[in-house]
Scaffold this active site. Sequence first.
Site, PDB file in Angstrom:
ATOM      1  CB  SER A 130      15.389 -47.520 105.663  1.00 53.50           C
ATOM      2  OG  SER A 130      14.582 -46.435 106.068  1.00 53.50           O
ATOM      3  CD  GLU A 132       9.822 -44.288 106.114  1.00 51.35           C
ATOM      4  OE1 GLU A 132       8.835 -44.859 105.622  1.00 51.35           O
ATOM      5  OE2 GLU A 132       9.728 -43.284 106.831  1.00 51.35           O
ATOM      6  CE1 TYR A 153      13.972 -46.329 100.387  1.00 50.21           C
ATOM      7  CE2 TYR A 153      12.992 -46.077 102.561  1.00 50.21           C
ATOM      8  CZ  TYR A 153      14.105 -46.111 101.741  1.00 50.21           C
ATOM      9  OH  TYR A 153      15.363 -45.935 102.288  1.00 50.21           O
TER      10      TYR A 153
HETATM   11  P1  NAP Z   1      20.306 -40.785  97.554  1.00 49.50           P
HETATM   12  O1  NAP Z   1      21.079 -39.525  97.800  1.00 49.50           O
HETATM   13  O2  NAP Z   1      18.931 -40.688  97.019  1.00 49.50           O
HETATM   14  O3  NAP Z   1      21.209 -41.702  96.601  1.00 49.50           O
HETATM   15  C1  NAP Z   1      20.690 -42.853  96.005  1.00 49.50           C
HETATM   16  C2  NAP Z   1      21.750 -43.442  95.083  1.00 49.50           C
HETATM   17  O4  NAP Z   1      21.219 -44.621  94.464  1.00 49.50           O
HETATM   18  C3  NAP Z   1      22.201 -42.513  93.947  1.00 49.50           C
HETATM   19  O5  NAP Z   1      23.579 -42.677  93.738  1.00 49.50           O
HETATM   20  C4  NAP Z   1      21.416 -43.045  92.766  1.00 49.50           C
HETATM   21  O6  NAP Z   1      22.011 -42.768  91.521  1.00 49.50           O
HETATM   22  C5  NAP Z   1      21.488 -44.527  93.067  1.00 49.50           C
HETATM   23  N1  NAP Z   1      20.515 -45.323  92.324  1.00 49.50           N
HETATM   24  C6  NAP Z   1      19.167 -45.165  92.289  1.00 49.50           C
HETATM   25  N2  NAP Z   1      18.614 -46.089  91.484  1.00 49.50           N
HETATM   26  C7  NAP Z   1      19.624 -46.847  90.990  1.00 49.50           C
HETATM   27  C8  NAP Z   1      19.692 -47.947  90.106  1.00 49.50           C
HETATM   28  N3  NAP Z   1      18.586 -48.458  89.539  1.00 49.50           N
HETATM   29  N4  NAP Z   1      20.906 -48.484  89.838  1.00 49.50           N
HETATM   30  C9  NAP Z   1      22.028 -47.966  90.367  1.00 49.50           C
HETATM   31  N5  NAP Z   1      22.031 -46.908  91.209  1.00 49.50           N
HETATM   32  C10 NAP Z   1      20.840 -46.370  91.521  1.00 49.50           C
HETATM   33  O7  NAP Z   1      20.204 -41.635  98.911  1.00 49.50           O
HETATM   34  P2  NAP Z   1      21.085 -41.539 100.253  1.00 49.50           P
HETATM   35  O8  NAP Z   1      20.417 -40.607 101.190  1.00 49.50           O
HETATM   36  O9  NAP Z   1      22.504 -41.368  99.920  1.00 49.50           O
HETATM   37  O10 NAP Z   1      20.841 -42.996 100.854  1.00 49.50           O
HETATM   38  C11 NAP Z   1      21.738 -44.072 100.565  1.00 49.50           C
HETATM   39  C12 NAP Z   1      21.047 -45.394 100.883  1.00 49.50           C
HETATM   40  O11 NAP Z   1      20.699 -45.422 102.257  1.00 49.50           O
HETATM   41  C13 NAP Z   1      19.761 -45.638 100.127  1.00 49.50           C
HETATM   42  O12 NAP Z   1      19.671 -47.026  99.886  1.00 49.50           O
HETATM   43  C14 NAP Z   1      18.667 -45.214 101.102  1.00 49.50           C
HETATM   44  O13 NAP Z   1      17.478 -45.903 100.827  1.00 49.50           O
HETATM   45  C15 NAP Z   1      19.294 -45.634 102.406  1.00 49.50           C
HETATM   46  N6  NAP Z   1      18.904 -44.881 103.598  1.00 49.50           N
HETATM   47  C16 NAP Z   1      19.064 -43.523 103.621  1.00 49.50           C
HETATM   48  C17 NAP Z   1      18.755 -42.822 104.786  1.00 49.50           C
HETATM   49  C18 NAP Z   1      18.938 -41.341 104.878  1.00 49.50           C
HETATM   50  O14 NAP Z   1      18.396 -40.751 105.815  1.00 49.50           O
HETATM   51  N7  NAP Z   1      19.683 -40.728 103.985  1.00 49.50           N
HETATM   52  C19 NAP Z   1      18.290 -43.523 105.917  1.00 49.50           C
HETATM   53  C20 NAP Z   1      18.145 -44.897 105.842  1.00 49.50           C
HETATM   54  C21 NAP Z   1      18.473 -45.570 104.687  1.00 49.50           C
HETATM   55  P3  NAP Z   1      21.674 -41.387  90.722  1.00 49.50           P
HETATM   56  O15 NAP Z   1      22.555 -40.326  91.348  1.00 49.50           O
HETATM   57  O16 NAP Z   1      22.049 -41.730  89.318  1.00 49.50           O
HETATM   58  O17 NAP Z   1      20.225 -41.100  90.909  1.00 49.50           O
HETATM   59  O1  G4F Z   2      12.575 -36.062 104.330  1.00 47.51           O
HETATM   60  P1  G4F Z   2      11.586 -37.124 104.062  1.00 47.51           P
HETATM   61  O2  G4F Z   2      11.115 -37.280 102.663  1.00 47.51           O
HETATM   62  O3  G4F Z   2      12.233 -38.455 104.629  1.00 47.51           O
HETATM   63  P2  G4F Z   2      11.598 -39.869 105.068  1.00 47.51           P
HETATM   64  O4  G4F Z   2      10.304 -40.112 104.426  1.00 47.51           O
HETATM   65  O5  G4F Z   2      11.646 -39.917 106.554  1.00 47.51           O
HETATM   66  O6  G4F Z   2      12.644 -40.882 104.432  1.00 47.51           O
HETATM   67  C1  G4F Z   2      14.044 -40.643 104.555  1.00 47.51           C
HETATM   68  O7  G4F Z   2      14.528 -41.289 105.712  1.00 47.51           O
HETATM   69  C2  G4F Z   2      14.397 -42.728 105.685  1.00 47.51           C
HETATM   70  C3  G4F Z   2      14.954 -43.245 107.019  1.00 47.51           C
HETATM   71  O8  G4F Z   2      13.964 -43.144 108.001  1.00 47.51           O
HETATM   72  C4  G4F Z   2      15.180 -43.265 104.499  1.00 47.51           C
HETATM   73  F1  G4F Z   2      15.116 -44.628 104.482  1.00 47.51           F
HETATM   74  C5  G4F Z   2      14.612 -42.689 103.210  1.00 47.51           C
HETATM   75  O9  G4F Z   2      15.412 -43.154 102.119  1.00 47.51           O
HETATM   76  C6  G4F Z   2      14.718 -41.164 103.291  1.00 47.51           C
HETATM   77  O10 G4F Z   2      16.081 -40.812 103.318  1.00 47.51           O
HETATM   78  O11 G4F Z   2      10.302 -36.898 104.977  1.00 47.51           O
HETATM   79  C7  G4F Z   2      10.403 -36.754 106.381  1.00 47.51           C
HETATM   80  C8  G4F Z   2       9.028 -36.378 106.937  1.00 47.51           C
HETATM   81  C9  G4F Z   2       7.912 -37.288 106.435  1.00 47.51           C
HETATM   82  O12 G4F Z   2       7.085 -37.617 107.527  1.00 47.51           O
HETATM   83  C10 G4F Z   2       7.144 -36.428 105.456  1.00 47.51           C
HETATM   84  O13 G4F Z   2       5.752 -36.724 105.384  1.00 47.51           O
HETATM   85  O14 G4F Z   2       8.725 -35.071 106.463  1.00 47.51           O
HETATM   86  C11 G4F Z   2       7.381 -35.056 106.053  1.00 47.51           C
HETATM   87  N1  G4F Z   2       7.188 -33.966 105.088  1.00 47.51           N
HETATM   88  C12 G4F Z   2       6.390 -32.884 105.288  1.00 47.51           C
HETATM   89  N2  G4F Z   2       6.402 -32.104 104.204  1.00 47.51           N
HETATM   90  C13 G4F Z   2       7.740 -33.867 103.866  1.00 47.51           C
HETATM   91  C14 G4F Z   2       7.243 -32.694 103.303  1.00 47.51           C
HETATM   92  N3  G4F Z   2       8.624 -34.659 103.225  1.00 47.51           N
HETATM   93  C15 G4F Z   2       9.024 -34.278 101.977  1.00 47.51           C
HETATM   94  N4  G4F Z   2       9.923 -35.050 101.325  1.00 47.51           N
HETATM   95  N5  G4F Z   2       8.540 -33.138 101.376  1.00 47.51           N
HETATM   96  C16 G4F Z   2       7.649 -32.319 101.996  1.00 47.51           C
HETATM   97  O15 G4F Z   2       7.216 -31.300 101.452  1.00 47.51           O
END
Ligand code: NAP
Ligand code: G4F
Length: 337
Positions: A130, A132, A153
């Site tokens: 990520s 992050e 995280y």
């Molecule tokens: P998500 O929608 O929150 O999906 C997370 C998945 O992980 C779900 O299928 C969840 O299952 C599963 N999971 C959570 N805890 C688990 C456990 N203990 N054992 C087995 N499965 C588990 O996340 P996403 O946005 O698709 O992201 C996919 C991956 O990319 C994650 O690793 C995230 O950290 C990483 N990532 C995401 C972003 C982004 O912007 N989306 C960016 C960078 C990295 P349930 O459905 O049962 O909860």
């Molecule tokens: O949507 P967010 O919760 O995503 P964040 O923290 O950037 O993390 C996501 O992207 C990461 C990759 O850079 C992934 F690794 C991670 O798994 C996830 O998918 O928040 C985005 C921004 C933050 O700065 C947060 O402080 O939005 C700001 N924010 C402002 N108000 C909020 C809110 N975020 C959330 N979730 N909820 C709010 O009400």
Amino acid sequence: MPTAFITGITGQDGSYLAELLLSKGYTVYGLIRRSSTFNTARISHLYQDPHDADYRLRLVYGDMTDGARLHALLAEIKPDEIYNLAAQAHVKVSFETPESTGDIDALGVTRLLESVREVCPKARFYQAGSSEMFGSSPAPQNEDTPMLPRSPYAIAKLYAHHMTRNYREAYGMYAVSGILFNHESPRRGATFVTRKITRAVAAIKAGAQDKLYLGNLDARRDWGFAPEYVEGMWRMLQAATPRDYVLATGEVHSVREFAQRAFARAGLDWQKHIEIDPRYLRPTEVDVLQGDAARAEHDLDWKAATRFEQLVDLMVDADLHAQQHGRGEFEAVGRHF
Ligand code: NAP
Ligand code: G4F
């Protein structure tokens, strides 16, 4: 045809990746957690009856905290490719649950890598790293930028990132870590800020809600479209040489700008509806994430196509449609989104 094992298949990325791999002819094994309520809404349109002649989506129970189960599954499936997408993926929640976040997001990866090494060392392994992990490092960030994580995280993800690299270097395994910047879609979880905003826009437009409470509006992110990012994951595992890659758009916008655009798309004035609630602030914030994906463009011919305005619009439109048709959280999006 190859066999893939996806952890996190019920999540946003897992659902798009499953679609992609099935369309390419793969047999896909997806790890799901036993839950008292259904957690498969994002992949229900892909469901196949086990008695189908072309039964290629196979869901298996397990958990990233259960190493013995992961080991047994890999020994049985012997996949060609493994995509580790499972995680407790919410940054704010990780401050409240640092121990379990570390167990799943950090140690879970070691459990998986160790099983791969023992039972299917030739399998290609993708770790969902990520942006992050860059934390407070100045933007723009690329693969060589120092990582200064700012949350439990991000620290867990950084451990997993280094562990993936170590298995590659120590054992010659094809193990890569994708450093993905934020990517969104109508399938995005409802507590991440983009989807929280677009769902609220639809509810406010319908008169079902009046206020939307948010935290830090000044945070800036590099938001792309999720289906393009899972294509990048797949390309990382098809490359001749295993390397870690950044995937990003290179474009950066604030949460405020996202909200302005989203409310305007529905003909609403965001200032009339948004209130700040400190409960959504984080103890330590990541102010700016802006990726430089030049390496992925050069080596993988990967480039983000969907721009910020298009992304906001398609997410708002999907939630307006869902609201108007009384659909569930992911029902409106179907195969297209
Ligand atoms: P998500 O929608 O929150 O999906 C997370 C998945 O992980 C779900 O299928 C969840 O299952 C599963 N999971 C959570 N805890 C688990 C456990 N203990 N054992 C087995 N499965 C588990 O996340 P996403 O946005 O698709 O992201 C996919 C991956 O990319 C994650 O690793 C995230 O950290 C990483 N990532 C995401 C972003 C982004 O912007 N989306 C960016 C960078 C990295 P349930 O459905 O049962 O909860
Ligand atoms: O949507 P967010 O919760 O995503 P964040 O923290 O950037 O993390 C996501 O992207 C990461 C990759 O850079 C992934 F690794 C991670 O798994 C996830 O998918 O928040 C985005 C921004 C933050 O700065 C947060 O402080 O939005 C700001 N924010 C402002 N108000 C909020 C809110 N975020 C959330 N979730 N909820 C709010 O009400």
